[in-house]
Write a protein that holds these residues in place. Structure first.
Motif, PDB file in Angstrom:
ATOM      1  N   LEU A  87      -8.731   8.434  15.767  1.00 53.19           N
ATOM      2  CA  LEU A  87      -8.439   8.892  14.552  1.00 53.19           C
ATOM      3  C   LEU A  87      -9.604   9.513  13.846  1.00 53.19           C
ATOM      4  O   LEU A  87     -10.710   8.976  13.795  1.00 53.19           O
ATOM      5  CB  LEU A  87      -7.696   7.831  13.422  1.00 53.19           C
ATOM      6  CG  LEU A  87      -7.500   8.294  12.083  1.00 53.19           C
ATOM      7  CD1 LEU A  87      -6.428   9.396  12.165  1.00 53.19           C
ATOM      8  CD2 LEU A  87      -7.139   7.140  11.241  1.00 53.19           C
ATOM      9  N   SER A  88      -9.511  11.005  13.546  1.00 47.45           N
ATOM     10  CA  SER A  88     -10.524  11.504  13.075  1.00 47.45           C
ATOM     11  C   SER A  88     -10.456  11.400  11.381  1.00 47.45           C
ATOM     12  O   SER A  88      -9.555  11.626  10.830  1.00 47.45           O
ATOM     13  CB  SER A  88     -10.490  13.029  13.428  1.00 47.45           C
ATOM     14  OG  SER A  88     -11.844  13.984  12.791  1.00 47.45           O
ATOM     15  N   SER A  89     -11.931  11.408  10.927  1.00 50.77           N
ATOM     16  CA  SER A  89     -11.818  11.091   9.595  1.00 50.77           C
ATOM     17  C   SER A  89     -13.063  11.625   8.962  1.00 50.77           C
ATOM     18  O   SER A  89     -14.200  12.017   9.430  1.00 50.77           O
ATOM     19  CB  SER A  89     -11.704   9.517   9.152  1.00 50.77           C
ATOM     20  OG  SER A  89     -12.881   8.990   9.757  1.00 50.77           O
ATOM     21  N   ASP A  90     -13.092  12.013   7.546  1.00 50.25           N
ATOM     22  CA  ASP A  90     -14.254  12.357   6.956  1.00 50.25           C
ATOM     23  C   ASP A  90     -14.764  11.121   6.023  1.00 50.25           C
ATOM     24  O   ASP A  90     -13.958  10.463   5.641  1.00 50.25           O
ATOM     25  CB  ASP A  90     -13.652  13.461   5.555  1.00 50.25           C
ATOM     26  CG  ASP A  90     -13.145  14.672   6.604  1.00 50.25           C
ATOM     27  OD1 ASP A  90     -13.858  15.158   7.508  1.00 50.25           O
ATOM     28  OD2 ASP A  90     -12.272  15.403   6.052  1.00 50.25           O
ATOM     29  N   ASN A  91     -16.058  10.965   6.094  1.00 51.32           N
ATOM     30  CA  ASN A  91     -16.455   9.629   5.635  1.00 51.32           C
ATOM     31  C   ASN A  91     -17.726  10.188   4.765  1.00 51.32           C
ATOM     32  O   ASN A  91     -18.680  11.143   5.081  1.00 51.32           O
ATOM     33  CB  ASN A  91     -17.332   8.924   6.635  1.00 51.32           C
ATOM     34  CG  ASN A  91     -16.110   8.633   7.777  1.00 51.32           C
ATOM     35  OD1 ASN A  91     -15.430   7.549   7.451  1.00 51.32           O
ATOM     36  ND2 ASN A  91     -15.792   9.271   8.627  1.00 51.32           N
ATOM     37  N   THR A  92     -17.987   9.406   3.454  1.00 54.75           N
ATOM     38  CA  THR A  92     -18.870   9.659   2.544  1.00 54.75           C
ATOM     39  C   THR A  92     -19.512   8.293   2.261  1.00 54.75           C
ATOM     40  O   THR A  92     -18.885   7.400   1.988  1.00 54.75           O
ATOM     41  CB  THR A  92     -18.477  10.345   1.371  1.00 54.75           C
ATOM     42  OG1 THR A  92     -17.806  11.538   1.557  1.00 54.75           O
ATOM     43  CG2 THR A  92     -19.585  10.572   0.589  1.00 54.75           C
ATOM     44  N   LEU A  93     -20.924   8.203   2.470  1.00 57.13           N
ATOM     45  CA  LEU A  93     -21.642   7.126   2.467  1.00 57.13           C
ATOM     46  C   LEU A  93     -22.815   7.442   0.930  1.00 57.13           C
ATOM     47  O   LEU A  93     -23.584   8.517   1.412  1.00 57.13           O
ATOM     48  CB  LEU A  93     -22.401   6.479   3.416  1.00 57.13           C
ATOM     49  CG  LEU A  93     -23.406   5.511   3.337  1.00 57.13           C
ATOM     50  CD1 LEU A  93     -22.757   4.144   2.955  1.00 57.13           C
ATOM     51  CD2 LEU A  93     -24.213   5.124   4.338  1.00 57.13           C
TER      52      LEU A  93
END
Length: 235
Positions: A87-93
């Motif tokens: 599953l491809s996802s956009d991540n913000t940390l």
């Protein structure tokens, strides 16, 4: 009333001038000498490193012992795509740190300082948000990204943490200016972790305590810092 206040002010001012004129020259010289002595033992520094940017003041109580009070602020934001379980996802940390610290510095050598103290963290937390950017099919049912939802993970620590480290270079410059370094670590409390999800990912709060247990040893906050120090006297 205004005339009375003005008269009183003029009386005090003229009295102060007369007192200053009556002071012996030796007393004036001693006062200036004491002020210069305090400045000779003091420095201001700007710093930047793993705990962010900040400013601090240092005073040498003894030739080998100084105290240091300062504050730091740091913030970092990282956005990138990650693929897990196909599953491809956009991540913000996003991580935020701000503290007020008080350290004692013992200098067995002119270029070596042993630092110990504590920091009070107004902010010490991290937040990660994961949002799928493609649909998935499970048991013949296809879910679009907006139907899958998002997952938010937050990590925080208690406000107080002891510190220990080493300093390389003079804390108070020999002349007017120098560059020195700090290497050390804060020992943090065990982190507190929460996980919240929306839509299909809503039922993930139970994973927060699991991740918290897995992170219980993540308690060391390293400090690697470059300092620009200025002595307050010109000598």
């Amino acid at each position: 009333m205004r005339k009375r206040l003005l008269s009183m002010f003029l009386l005090l001012f003229s009295g102060g001038l007369l007192f200053a004129q009556d002071l012996p020259a030796d007393s004036t010289k001693k006062s200036v000498s004491d002020s210069l002595s305090y400045l000779e033992k003091s420095s201001i520094q700007l710093h930047g490193g793993t705990q962010g940017f900040g400013i601090s003041a240092r005073y040498a109580f003894l030739p080998m012992l100084s105290g240091r009070l300062g504050g730091s602020f740091g913030s970092v934001k990282i956005s990138e795509g990650i693929e897990f379980d196909n599953l491809s996802s956009d991540n913000t940390l996003k991580a935020e740190l701000s503290n007020l610290h008080l350290w004692a510095e013992f200098s067995p050598l002119s270029w070596l300082r042993i630092n110990a103290g504590a920091g009070y963290f107004f902010k010490l937390k991290a937040k990660a948000v994961t949002v799928p950017n493609e649909s998935i099919t499970q048991d013949g049912i296809t879910l679009e990204p907006e139907e899958i939802g998002s997952l938010t993970t937050e990590v925080s620590y208690k406000k107080f943490a002891p510190y220990f480290g080493l300093g390389l270079g003079r804390g108070i410059p020999k002349h007017r200016f120098n560059v020195n370094f700090d290497i050390g670590t804060y020992y943090l409390s065990s982190p507190h972790v929460t996980m919240t999800g929306t839509e299909y990912l809503e039922d993930n709060s139970h994973n927060g305590p699991i991740l918290e247990r897995n992170m219980r040893d993540y308690r060391w906050l390293p400090v690697l810092q470059l300092n620009l120090s200025f002595k307050l006297s010109k000598s």
